[in-house]
Scaffold this active site. Structure first.
Site, mmCIF file in Angstrom:
data_model
loop_
_atom_site.group_PDB
_atom_site.id
_atom_site.type_symbol
_atom_site.label_atom_id
_atom_site.label_comp_id
_atom_site.label_asym_id
_atom_site.label_seq_id
_atom_site.Cartn_x
_atom_site.Cartn_y
_atom_site.Cartn_z
ATOM 1 N N SER A 199 60.857 63.592 30.399
ATOM 2 C CA SER A 199 60.240 63.797 28.521
ATOM 3 C C SER A 199 58.343 64.290 29.723
ATOM 4 C CB SER A 199 59.851 63.392 28.061
ATOM 5 O OG SER A 199 58.437 63.529 27.283
ATOM 6 N N LYS A 229 61.726 58.137 28.428
ATOM 7 C CA LYS A 229 62.537 59.117 28.571
ATOM 8 C C LYS A 229 63.519 59.783 29.264
ATOM 9 C CE LYS A 229 62.843 60.177 24.053
ATOM 10 N NZ LYS A 229 63.175 61.677 24.366
ATOM 11 N N GLU A 284 73.544 69.009 27.065
ATOM 12 C CA GLU A 284 73.137 69.802 25.880
ATOM 13 C C GLU A 284 73.134 71.309 26.300
ATOM 14 O OE1 GLU A 284 68.931 68.207 24.987
ATOM 15 O OE2 GLU A 284 69.929 66.409 23.892
#
Ligand code: ARG
Length: 463
Positions: free
Chosen positions: A283, A289, A296
């Site tokens: 991130s 992260k 996705e």
């Protein structure tokens, strides 16, 4: 290709002047269909060989045309060919270049054919080869899934319905479920080959031709099983495009479902699989992260495939027979869907090689949610000759008791269990063991270890 004043549009005698730039840009498909150049050239070579065999063109002309076509193929593959937008599509670009190379005799090439049959011949050959490539790629995924399954026969996890713990299963059994999905995809793509094996070449514009052509000959040359039956249907038919787009959509949907599942499993709440650093991204603000972006991406891409399928269905809706320009967009749609799926398959194969189960957490999760409840009900049926519905009620009462006492089923004492079913003995405790639970599902297709091993071996032998 040099701009040549002596090489005007094919219809320049009939249609005067140049169309508007806008019309040229919109009507032009060369940037898309140049991808069909190999198919177009082999189609043309088969066509002129047939014209010669049928004594429609001479030996000399046939050879000249084939010489020119081979030269063009080399130019294009070596990127020395200048595609000219003025010439609309790949067919006219090649034909125009042929004129430049061999002169007027190039004009014989279009005897007894039209771009209408030419384009679908090219396209069917292309889709057939793309279909075989996809089948090979799916095969690789099957191999990777089976490999991962083989390592996880004894990895126990909860199986879910409604995303709630349902019954204990082996992770391998889960992975082999993916294998079944992909095997069906392969079958679906293979089934499409039947329609793709019918040769459109020779139906010409829409009604056939007065020349004495031999469509069986070109079918054989181009690897088709037989010529199509009806010339009008042939130039209008894009069912083979829909079949391809549908198969791509179903395969992308499978990948999307699996991707979503792995995203859930990787979430901090579940935490039952780890993703290696190769398949996560960070991130820009949160240093901790590790996000499952690739999964996705796979989940989302199915939307593009469905969109493409719907575009084509909509283009075809209400379209009378036979050829219309509406159909020209079919190629862009198919190429996009194909490229999309190829990317997804490659990525998914990488993902399978970069995930690992968090076995401890899987087992912990499997031990929660009274997951052996069905095993207990089955045990009561088998040992006390009571109907399943009665056993189901007794088991529900045992679960209520466990819930009240804030215990798992395997933490209840025999004394506590006997409150609900006094005939119970020590032996019942074994049904709460997850390994026993998994291994008891020996019905064909169930999750018992032997079943899984047999399935894994079956797929290993197939390769
Ligand atoms: N580029 C055209 C297409 O892909 C080829 C067929 C053109 N035929 C015609 N009658 N305009 O559809």
């Amino acid at each position: 290709m040099t701009k040549n004043k002596n090489n005007p549009a094919i219809w320049s005698t009939r249609i005067k002047g140049n169309g508007s730039i806008l019309f040229q840009r919109v009507g032009n498909s060369i940037d898309i269909d140049k991808r069909l150049y190999k198919e177009d050239i082999s189609g043309s070579i088969a066509h002129v060989e047939m014209l010669f065999k049928q004594k429609i063109i001479s030996f000399k002309i046939k050879n000249k045309i084939i010489y020119g076509l081979n030269k063009i193929e080399k130019e294009i593959s070596k990127k020395k060919f200048e595609f000219d937008k003025k010439y609309e599509d790949i067919h006219i670009n090649i034909e125009k270049r042929l004129f430049q190379i061999i002169g007027e005799e190039a004009g014989y090439i279009h005897t007894a054919r039209s771009r209408n049959d030419q384009v679908i011949t090219d396209f069917k050959i292309w889709i057939k080869s793309a279909t075989l490539d996809i089948i090979n790629m799916i095969d690789k995924i099957v191999i990777s899934s089976v490999k991962l399954a083989e390592k996880n026969i004894y990895t126990i996890m909860p199986g879910f319905t409604h995303l709630k713990n349902a019954q204990a299963i082996s992770l391998a059994h889960y992975l082999m479920a993916y294998v079944e999905m992909f095997e069906r995809d392969k079958k679906r793509f293979k089934n499409n080959l039947d329609n793709l094996d019918e040769n459109p070449l020779g139906v010409a514009a829409l009604s056939g031709t007065s020349f004495n052509i031999d469509r069986n000959y070109t079918s054989k040359k181009l690897g088709f099983k037989k010529p199509t039956n009806n010339s009008i249907d042939t130039v209008s038919d894009r069912d083979f495009v829909l079949d391809f787009l549908f198969s791509v959509s179903v395969c992308s949907m499978h990948i999307s479902r699996i991707a979503e599942e792995l995203i859930i499993w990787n979430s901090d709440a579940y935490n039952i699989i780890n993703l290696s650093d190769k398949i996560v991204t960070g991130s820009s603000i949160m240093p901790q992260k590790k996000n499952p972006d690739l999964l996705e991406f796979l989940r989302g891409k199915s939307g593009i495939s469905y969109g493409n399928l719907f575009s084509m269905l909509t283009i075809l809706k209400g379209l009378p027979l036979s050829y219309f320009k509406d159909l020209q967009d079919d190629k862009e749609i198919v190429f996009k869907s194909n490229d999309n799926l190829i990317d997804c398959l490659k990525i998914f194969d990488e993902i399978l090689k970069n995930i690992s189960p968090n076995k401890k957490r899987m087992l912990e999760l499997a031990n929660s949610g009274y997951i052996t409840a069905t095993d207990l009900a089955d045990y009561l049926v088998k040992n006390y000759s009571i109907p399943f519905r009665k056993a189901y009620q007794k088991t529900s009462s045992i679960i209520n008791l466990a819930e009240k006492k804030k215990k798992r089923l395997d933490e209840l004492t025999l004394v506590e269990l006997k409150i609900i079913e006094p005939r119970l003995t020590e032996e019942v405790l074994k049904v709460f063991d997850l390994k026993n639970s998994v291994n008891s599902k020996k019905s064909f297709g169930g999750t018992s270890f032997d079943n899984i091993k047999k399935m894994i071996n079956k797929y290993k032998k197939k390769k």
